[in-house]
Design a protein around this motif. Sequence first.
Motif, short mmCIF file in Angstrom:
data_model
loop_
_atom_site.label_atom_id
_atom_site.label_comp_id
_atom_site.label_asym_id
_atom_site.label_seq_id
_atom_site.Cartn_x
_atom_site.Cartn_y
_atom_site.Cartn_z
N ASN A 177 1.84 -34.95 2.20
CA ASN A 177 2.24 -33.69 2.80
C ASN A 177 2.44 -33.85 4.31
O ASN A 177 3.42 -33.36 4.87
CB ASN A 177 1.20 -32.62 2.50
N CYS A 212 5.66 -35.43 5.90
CA CYS A 212 6.87 -34.62 6.19
C CYS A 212 6.99 -34.31 7.67
O CYS A 212 8.05 -33.86 8.13
CB CYS A 212 6.80 -33.29 5.42
N HIS A 215 8.81 -29.76 6.17
CA HIS A 215 8.75 -28.96 4.94
C HIS A 215 8.44 -27.50 5.24
O HIS A 215 8.72 -26.62 4.42
CB HIS A 215 7.69 -29.53 3.99
N ASP A 249 7.28 -32.08 -1.44
CA ASP A 249 6.86 -31.00 -0.55
C ASP A 249 8.03 -30.45 0.25
O ASP A 249 8.13 -29.24 0.50
CB ASP A 249 5.75 -31.48 0.39
N LEU A 250 8.94 -31.33 0.70
CA LEU A 250 10.12 -30.86 1.41
C LEU A 250 11.01 -30.03 0.49
O LEU A 250 11.52 -28.97 0.89
CB LEU A 250 10.92 -32.04 1.98
N GLY A 255 9.78 -26.66 0.28
CA GLY A 255 10.14 -25.87 1.45
C GLY A 255 11.57 -25.39 1.40
O GLY A 255 11.87 -24.24 1.74
#
Length: 467
Positions: A90, A93, A97, A171-172, A175
């Motif tokens: 995480n 990023c 994100h 995770d991106l 987002g």
Amino acid sequence: MRFSAATTAGRFLPQRLALRVSPLLGRIDAVLFTADERGEAGRMSLIAFTIRIISAVIAFVSQVLMARWMGSFEYGIFVLVWVTMVIVGNLACLGFHTSVIRFIPEYRERGLLAELRGIVMASRLFVLVASTAIAGLGALGVWLFSPWIENYYVVPFILGVICLPMIALGDLLQGLARANSWALFALSPTYLVRPVLILVFMALMLAAGYAPDARTAIFASIAATYATTLGQFMGVTARIDRKLAAGPMKVHFAQWFMVSLPIFLVESFFFLLTNADVLMVGAYLDPDDVAVYFATVKTLALVHFVYFAVKAGVAQRYAQFTHGEPERLAAFARETVSWTFWPSLLMALLVLALGQPMLVLFGPEFTAGYPLLFLLVFGVVARAAVGPCESLLTMSGNQNICAGVYAMTLAFNIGLNVLLIPFFHLWGAAIATSLAMVFEASALSFTVWRKLGIVMLIFATARKGTA
């Protein structure tokens, strides 16, 4: 030297199934998100909350099964490696994100399609390159420091870094989906598909005769992570391409990076703060104590998920309201406090009522952690009482001071753990964690009031100067 960490929730169907589900999720999202702005945010929060509830059940069942399959020793190794990978993935990023949730609605509202195309493309490339580099450095670091690390951690950690690029990319993608209010696309892969896949792959490997140890669990996690993220990538990319026609592209990487960096610091402090108590327990106490504390923290997942669900639904709307609509922002922000607090309080009471039988599922010795729940729940409810303050600060351009608040809270938390754990053991960790959450909530609420003039507190949500 001992290590430990709390799992941030398991998250996870094979790749082919994920790809088949993606068009269906897209059609459902298109139907759900066509109403007015506040209703959109409310529905997104509701969907996020529902997904996190289901995820909490899946995660709890999977953790119980994994612990019973592997035994506490191997399970502890797997927990440490997997949670470390989730956290580092995480953070790899570097804040992009979250910053995309701020920029994409702004560019869309202002009709800046070239910039919109630029951030969608540049963010994906940057995160993939950065996370791959961090994975390589991580593997090298484990190898160089292997003489000072227990030997049973070395190989699992080196295997674990294989997951990093896919965790970061996932995770991106979450987002990007959140920025477009695609709640199901954003949350289902991470919180539903991946944890189920990990459990399925682990069961298949055990049935095939593999040893029930941490290495087997990490291999299952690698396969699940790659299948889930690649499926999500294809689904999100296809939907973005349908919504955003091809055309010229503008890249303002320096601007995006300068905004993302403080967000990265906020996320770093938040993740470390979330896991600091278990890390400190691992540093000072025996693995048995770590296991009890970890299981106790897991039972709080249902309460935590209310906060994260609301945060997932409102961040994009905060970003839109910050552009010249202070009154609407204030009214909406005050409303989100109620969305966070009352469901959290209800879930907290439920967890206290069912905590002991839930802990028994891990094993009879785990019920020793039940009294700790009362302290830990107090801290979680205190955080819920001020709503998603950090999202409001980040989306309104106050990410720097938000990072400072989290840095102070992290230092406060670690300092209390260092002072209290040697004398009060698990009670010391629980006291430190609860006090740190109260400090965090108070500092964030005060900062929002000073910077934006909005009182975010459940029983005092009024505009500054009118209360």
